[in-house]
Write a protein that holds these residues in place. Sequence first.
Motif, PDB file in Angstrom:
ATOM      1  N   ARG A 123       7.478  17.765  50.512  1.00  0.00           N
ATOM      2  CA  ARG A 123       8.070  16.695  51.110  1.00  0.00           C
ATOM      3  C   ARG A 123       9.145  17.549  52.202  1.00  0.00           C
ATOM      4  O   ARG A 123       9.129  18.814  52.172  1.00  0.00           O
ATOM      5  CB  ARG A 123       9.299  15.870  50.299  1.00  0.00           C
ATOM      6  CG  ARG A 123      10.311  16.925  49.573  1.00  0.00           C
ATOM      7  CD  ARG A 123      11.334  15.950  49.155  1.00  0.00           C
ATOM      8  NE  ARG A 123      12.733  16.995  48.585  1.00  0.00           N
ATOM      9  CZ  ARG A 123      13.657  16.446  48.206  1.00  0.00           C
ATOM     10  NH1 ARG A 123      13.871  15.196  48.245  1.00  0.00           N
ATOM     11  NH2 ARG A 123      14.498  17.423  47.802  1.00  0.00           N
ATOM     12  N   ARG A 124       9.938  16.965  52.990  1.00  0.00           N
ATOM     13  CA  ARG A 124      10.737  17.707  53.881  1.00  0.00           C
ATOM     14  C   ARG A 124      11.984  17.464  53.318  1.00  0.00           C
ATOM     15  O   ARG A 124      12.634  16.526  53.178  1.00  0.00           O
ATOM     16  CB  ARG A 124      10.890  16.896  55.494  1.00  0.00           C
ATOM     17  CG  ARG A 124      11.582  17.649  56.240  1.00  0.00           C
ATOM     18  CD  ARG A 124      11.364  17.124  58.006  1.00  0.00           C
ATOM     19  NE  ARG A 124      12.142  17.743  59.051  1.00  0.00           N
ATOM     20  CZ  ARG A 124      11.594  18.901  59.429  1.00  0.00           C
ATOM     21  NH1 ARG A 124      10.264  19.353  59.205  1.00  0.00           N
ATOM     22  NH2 ARG A 124      12.183  19.517  60.110  1.00  0.00           N
ATOM     23  N   HIS A 125      12.869  18.567  53.088  1.00  0.00           N
ATOM     24  CA  HIS A 125      14.101  18.838  52.407  1.00  0.00           C
ATOM     25  C   HIS A 125      15.181  17.927  53.396  1.00  0.00           C
ATOM     26  O   HIS A 125      15.195  18.199  54.439  1.00  0.00           O
ATOM     27  CB  HIS A 125      14.541  20.066  52.382  1.00  0.00           C
ATOM     28  CG  HIS A 125      15.501  20.403  51.377  1.00  0.00           C
ATOM     29  ND1 HIS A 125      16.973  20.098  51.699  1.00  0.00           N
ATOM     30  CD2 HIS A 125      15.510  21.033  50.269  1.00  0.00           C
ATOM     31  CE1 HIS A 125      17.674  20.574  50.467  1.00  0.00           C
ATOM     32  NE2 HIS A 125      16.733  20.971  49.728  1.00  0.00           N
ATOM     33  N   SER A 178      12.683   9.693  46.960  1.00  0.00           N
ATOM     34  CA  SER A 178      11.901  10.988  47.019  1.00  0.00           C
ATOM     35  C   SER A 178      10.876  11.144  45.965  1.00  0.00           C
ATOM     36  O   SER A 178      11.445  11.015  44.911  1.00  0.00           O
ATOM     37  CB  SER A 178      12.823  12.218  47.488  1.00  0.00           C
ATOM     38  OG  SER A 178      12.193  13.194  47.927  1.00  0.00           O
ATOM     39  N   HIS A 217       8.853  19.460  46.172  1.00  0.00           N
ATOM     40  CA  HIS A 217       9.774  18.693  45.341  1.00  0.00           C
ATOM     41  C   HIS A 217       9.393  18.545  43.841  1.00  0.00           C
ATOM     42  O   HIS A 217       8.357  18.023  43.551  1.00  0.00           O
ATOM     43  CB  HIS A 217       9.993  17.021  45.785  1.00  0.00           C
ATOM     44  CG  HIS A 217      11.457  16.621  45.414  1.00  0.00           C
ATOM     45  ND1 HIS A 217      11.382  15.087  44.926  1.00  0.00           N
ATOM     46  CD2 HIS A 217      12.446  16.877  45.093  1.00  0.00           C
ATOM     47  CE1 HIS A 217      12.456  14.849  44.743  1.00  0.00           C
ATOM     48  NE2 HIS A 217      13.065  15.978  44.652  1.00  0.00           N
ATOM     49  N   TYR A 226      18.149  20.568  54.310  1.00  0.00           N
ATOM     50  CA  TYR A 226      17.910  21.636  55.043  1.00  0.00           C
ATOM     51  C   TYR A 226      16.532  21.844  56.020  1.00  0.00           C
ATOM     52  O   TYR A 226      16.164  22.599  57.139  1.00  0.00           O
ATOM     53  CB  TYR A 226      17.428  23.220  54.164  1.00  0.00           C
ATOM     54  CG  TYR A 226      18.629  23.527  53.205  1.00  0.00           C
ATOM     55  CD1 TYR A 226      19.686  23.962  53.815  1.00  0.00           C
ATOM     56  CD2 TYR A 226      18.489  23.227  51.722  1.00  0.00           C
ATOM     57  CE1 TYR A 226      20.865  24.270  52.876  1.00  0.00           C
ATOM     58  CE2 TYR A 226      19.400  23.540  51.059  1.00  0.00           C
ATOM     59  CZ  TYR A 226      20.687  24.086  51.552  1.00  0.00           C
ATOM     60  OH  TYR A 226      21.611  24.490  50.711  1.00  0.00           O
ATOM     61  N   GLU A 227      16.015  20.613  55.971  1.00  0.00           N
ATOM     62  CA  GLU A 227      14.904  20.065  56.906  1.00  0.00           C
ATOM     63  C   GLU A 227      13.635  21.072  57.107  1.00  0.00           C
ATOM     64  O   GLU A 227      13.292  21.343  58.273  1.00  0.00           O
ATOM     65  CB  GLU A 227      15.526  19.764  58.115  1.00  0.00           C
ATOM     66  CG  GLU A 227      16.470  18.811  58.166  1.00  0.00           C
ATOM     67  CD  GLU A 227      17.166  18.420  59.691  1.00  0.00           C
ATOM     68  OE1 GLU A 227      16.637  19.124  60.631  1.00  0.00           O
ATOM     69  OE2 GLU A 227      17.658  17.144  59.697  1.00  0.00           O
ATOM     70  N   PHE A 228      13.435  21.510  56.033  1.00  0.00           N
ATOM     71  CA  PHE A 228      12.156  22.154  55.895  1.00  0.00           C
ATOM     72  C   PHE A 228      11.042  21.655  55.000  1.00  0.00           C
ATOM     73  O   PHE A 228      11.671  21.129  53.881  1.00  0.00           O
ATOM     74  CB  PHE A 228      12.159  23.768  55.759  1.00  0.00           C
ATOM     75  CG  PHE A 228      13.095  24.036  54.640  1.00  0.00           C
ATOM     76  CD1 PHE A 228      12.266  24.360  53.419  1.00  0.00           C
ATOM     77  CD2 PHE A 228      14.327  24.496  54.560  1.00  0.00           C
ATOM     78  CE1 PHE A 228      12.916  24.726  52.132  1.00  0.00           C
ATOM     79  CE2 PHE A 228      14.990  24.741  53.245  1.00  0.00           C
ATOM     80  CZ  PHE A 228      14.159  24.845  52.096  1.00  0.00           C
ATOM     81  N   GLU A 229       9.794  21.989  54.890  1.00  0.00           N
ATOM     82  CA  GLU A 229       9.171  21.459  53.760  1.00  0.00           C
ATOM     83  C   GLU A 229       9.091  22.296  52.704  1.00  0.00           C
ATOM     84  O   GLU A 229       9.103  23.496  52.796  1.00  0.00           O
ATOM     85  CB  GLU A 229       7.416  21.395  54.563  1.00  0.00           C
ATOM     86  CG  GLU A 229       7.316  20.331  55.179  1.00  0.00           C
ATOM     87  CD  GLU A 229       5.756  20.222  55.565  1.00  0.00           C
ATOM     88  OE1 GLU A 229       4.978  21.098  55.347  1.00  0.00           O
ATOM     89  OE2 GLU A 229       5.326  18.987  56.290  1.00  0.00           O
ATOM     90  N   HIS A 230       9.017  21.626  51.466  1.00  0.00           N
ATOM     91  CA  HIS A 230       8.948  22.441  50.308  1.00  0.00           C
ATOM     92  C   HIS A 230       8.425  21.612  49.203  1.00  0.00           C
ATOM     93  O   HIS A 230       8.097  20.251  49.487  1.00  0.00           O
ATOM     94  CB  HIS A 230      10.400  22.887  50.030  1.00  0.00           C
ATOM     95  CG  HIS A 230      11.384  21.784  49.411  1.00  0.00           C
ATOM     96  ND1 HIS A 230      11.667  21.629  48.144  1.00  0.00           N
ATOM     97  CD2 HIS A 230      11.637  20.583  50.104  1.00  0.00           C
ATOM     98  CE1 HIS A 230      12.382  20.480  47.943  1.00  0.00           C
ATOM     99  NE2 HIS A 230      12.308  19.786  49.328  1.00  0.00           N
TER     100      HIS A 230
END
Length: 316
Positions: A200-202, A195, A211, A205-209
């Motif tokens: 990126r996509r977590h 990564s 990194h 939790y599958e949300f963009e944030h």
Amino acid sequence: MRKIFYSLKKLLSQKVTLMFVFHTTYGPIKKHFSIAFLLFLLFLWTLFTGISVFFATRHIDYWSAKIRAAVLGTKYEYLNKELSKAWELLAKVEENDRAIRKLLGMKSKKEIIVNSPELLNQGGPLIQQTKFLQQVSKSLEEVSLIDFKTQFALIQKYVQQQIESYNEICNYINLQKELYKYTPLIWPCYGRVTSPFGIRRHPVYEFEHFHTGIDIANTPGTKIYATADGVVKYTGWLEGYGKVVVVEHKFGYVTVYGHLSSIKVKQGQKVTRGETIGLMGETGTTTGPHLHYEVWKDNKLCNPIKFVNIEDFFKG
């Protein structure tokens, strides 16, 4: 004519009586001398005096030259002392010069000077000194001790400036060595980057944030290394990071190592680049064993990928 000659002869043949009177029981002594004899004595005295004056005046030049030689000797003695002081300073310059050349792989002085345009066409103390020495070689007697003192003061000032300049170079070199020592410059562990740094996509939790570092995956227990010299600022548990080690370096650098299975250092401990500080794990918020690695500079996040190739430091 005969009459004159006769009169002169008669005059010179006349007697003169000299009487010597002693203040004792001895009676007076009388001596009779002709005028011709007395004139002869006067002539001899005059001749003796003239000869004495002649030889005395001939030795004036000798004594004058001897005094000048003594004065010049004093000047040379003072000159030698000042030269010794100058040589001491020059020796320090030469010592620093050799050390810098060895460290930087410098070539000849001529090449360095030729390749430094800002140093060309400058008069400087050395040229002044050359002119002064030319004056000395022509007529040393016209040069005073004050002139010597002034010129050598210029030389000493110039040499002192060179020493200060070399010290600045040495300080710069020491700074570069410090930067090299305390700047993160290697990979913190072996593995593959799973990564990158940035948006990126977590994975959980599958949300963009955003990194804040890079993730490097490998098998559990893989050794984690300090990427630069520094002091361990924190060891323990942080939410999301799990077991974490934070190392503070100089020049505003801080590195963070997260998701460790084991911590091998203590808070306040000094570490060096390449020293093992922990083992890879999957503590905290994670989907598998990996290292979360962050680099901070002056309280701002940096892309760690820019700090894993040691050769990049030498290109900057």
